[in-house]
Enzyme design. Structure first.
Site, PDB file in Angstrom:
ATOM      1  N   ASP A  59       0.605   2.092  -9.849  1.00  0.00           N
ATOM      2  CA  ASP A  59      -0.417   2.309  -8.826  1.00  0.00           C
ATOM      3  C   ASP A  59      -0.237   3.651  -8.123  1.00  0.00           C
ATOM      4  O   ASP A  59       0.808   4.301  -8.218  1.00  0.00           O
ATOM      5  CB  ASP A  59      -0.343   1.206  -7.774  1.00  0.00           C
ATOM      6  CG  ASP A  59      -0.944  -0.105  -8.250  1.00  0.00           C
ATOM      7  OD1 ASP A  59      -1.633  -0.091  -9.278  1.00  0.00           O
ATOM      8  OD2 ASP A  59      -0.715  -1.134  -7.585  1.00  0.00           O
ATOM      9  N   LYS A  81      -5.814   3.152  -7.467  1.00  0.00           N
ATOM     10  CA  LYS A  81      -7.105   2.951  -6.809  1.00  0.00           C
ATOM     11  C   LYS A  81      -7.017   3.469  -5.383  1.00  0.00           C
ATOM     12  O   LYS A  81      -5.975   3.371  -4.738  1.00  0.00           O
ATOM     13  CB  LYS A  81      -7.475   1.461  -6.784  1.00  0.00           C
ATOM     14  CG  LYS A  81      -7.777   0.878  -8.150  1.00  0.00           C
ATOM     15  CD  LYS A  81      -8.132  -0.585  -8.078  1.00  0.00           C
ATOM     16  CE  LYS A  81      -6.927  -1.457  -7.919  1.00  0.00           C
ATOM     17  NZ  LYS A  81      -7.218  -2.897  -8.035  1.00  0.00           N
ATOM     18  N   MET A 199      -3.272  -0.572   5.403  1.00  0.00           N
ATOM     19  CA  MET A 199      -4.482   0.189   5.049  1.00  0.00           C
ATOM     20  C   MET A 199      -5.543   0.059   6.136  1.00  0.00           C
ATOM     21  O   MET A 199      -6.721  -0.202   5.858  1.00  0.00           O
ATOM     22  CB  MET A 199      -5.047  -0.300   3.709  1.00  0.00           C
ATOM     23  CG  MET A 199      -4.086  -0.136   2.551  1.00  0.00           C
ATOM     24  SD  MET A 199      -3.555   1.575   2.337  1.00  0.00           S
ATOM     25  CE  MET A 199      -3.279   1.632   0.590  1.00  0.00           C
TER      26      MET A 199
END
Length: 334
Positions: A59, A81, A199
């Site tokens: 990732d 992503k 996040m």
């Protein structure tokens, strides 16, 4: 070598090793949590598997320092992503994991933090297990634990915080998801609860508004930490009501972890920030003990192998290649 060529080579190698004539049995998939970024926080099991994998899917949140520990013979596949741009959809990642495993490869899936804490690890396990693939998750130190330890913030503390709650700023769209998030925020607006938001930069204005509306004082201590536990770590202390200004002053970017609660005031950095007159910006903290520690990978594994160093350029190239492919697809769609 292209993907099909790599898969064929894996099949041939398994056959030469004594796999049945009908074809190799599926290989295992290991979902590995790599922690918040510092390679010294990896588990021994994680390093062992990174040194023996045939293929590694990784990732965006997996640091370059950690990728250097993957052995040079592994096929590296970037599946990162971020908001507005996915090199692969989650369904495509599922299919890649399955394809590699069915070819008989030993597959490692590297995820930042812990695979089961906002890492979609459960979805990948369900998909693979339902298709007969053996899957093992290797836990990682989740960002909340790693960064709180780095800053000297106890997530719970007698007489200060009796609970801790994790939230994610990334959620599914729609009225139901919005209602679910609002309910979670309302439950977290407790002065005796430590709230950790993963996040959360994009939803920070709404988060502050909702916490205040549910009674959490805007003077509650808070901190935002970008790339915690790495050499690129940046920290912004503030009271809850001023947290948006603080993150803007530091120009913090994702990945950033937000910690809200009275326990933040127990951090040495909070005292330093207050002693400096609560500036909007504060120089890099000198109180982090990590800077004084020896390089963990070198201390435990010996010096980085020449092969691992050579592999670094290959891994960086993989990120760039994936980005170019995504940009080309976007241009074609336009």
């Amino acid at each position: 070598m292209g993907l099909e060529g790599f898969l064929e080579r894996v099949r041939e190698r398994r056959t030469e090793a004594g796999a049945p004539a009908t074809g190799p049995s599926p290989g295992p998939v290991f979902l590995i949590g790599t922690g918040p970024g510092d390679p010294g926080l990896l588990t021994l099991r994680a390093v062992q598997l990174m040194q023996s994998a045939d293929v590694v899917l990784y990732d965006r949140l997996v640091s370059d320092d950690i990728l250097r520990l993957v052995h040079s013979g592994a096929r590296m596949v970037y599946v990162g992503k971020q908001a507005g741009y996915h090199t692969r959809t989650q369904d495509e990642i599922h299919e890649l994991l399955l394809e590699f495993a069915e070819a008989g490869a030993t597959v490692v899936r590297l995820k930042g933090g812990d695979p089961y804490v906002f890492g979609r690890g459960g979805e990948e396990v369900q998909y693979l297990a339902s298709r007969g693939i053996r899957v093992l998750a290797v836990p990682g130190i989740t960002a909340a634990a790693g960064i709180c330890a780095e800053l000297g913030i106890p997530m719970t503390h007698r007489g200060v915080a009796t609970a801790v709650r994790f939230l994610t700023g990334h959620s599914r769209e729609g009225a139901e998801a919005e209602a679910s998030l609002a309910e979670a925020v309302a439950a977290a607006a407790d002065p005796h609860t430590t709230l950790v938001v993963y996040m959360g930069l994009g939803t920070l204005p709404k988060l502050v508004e909702q916490l205040g509306a549910h009674g959490l004082p805007l003077g509650t201590p808070a901190v935002a930490v970008e790339r915690g536990t790495t050499a690129e770590q940046r920290v912004a202390f503030a009271e809850l009501g001023g947290l948006m200004d603080a993150t803007a002053a530091h120009a913090l970017r994702s990945p950033t972890l937000i910690i809200i609660g009275k326990v933040v005031a127990l951090a040495p950095g909070w005292g330093e920030w207050e002693a400096a007159g609560r500036p909007r910006e504060l120089a890099a903290a000198a109180w982090s003990a990590r800077a004084a520690l020896p390089d963990a990978a070198a201390a435990v594994l010996g010096r980085a192998s020449a092969a691992a160093e050579e592999g670094e350029g290959r891994r960086r190239g993989g990120r760039r290649e994936a980005a170019r492919e995504g940009e080309g697809a976007a241009a074609g769609a336009a």
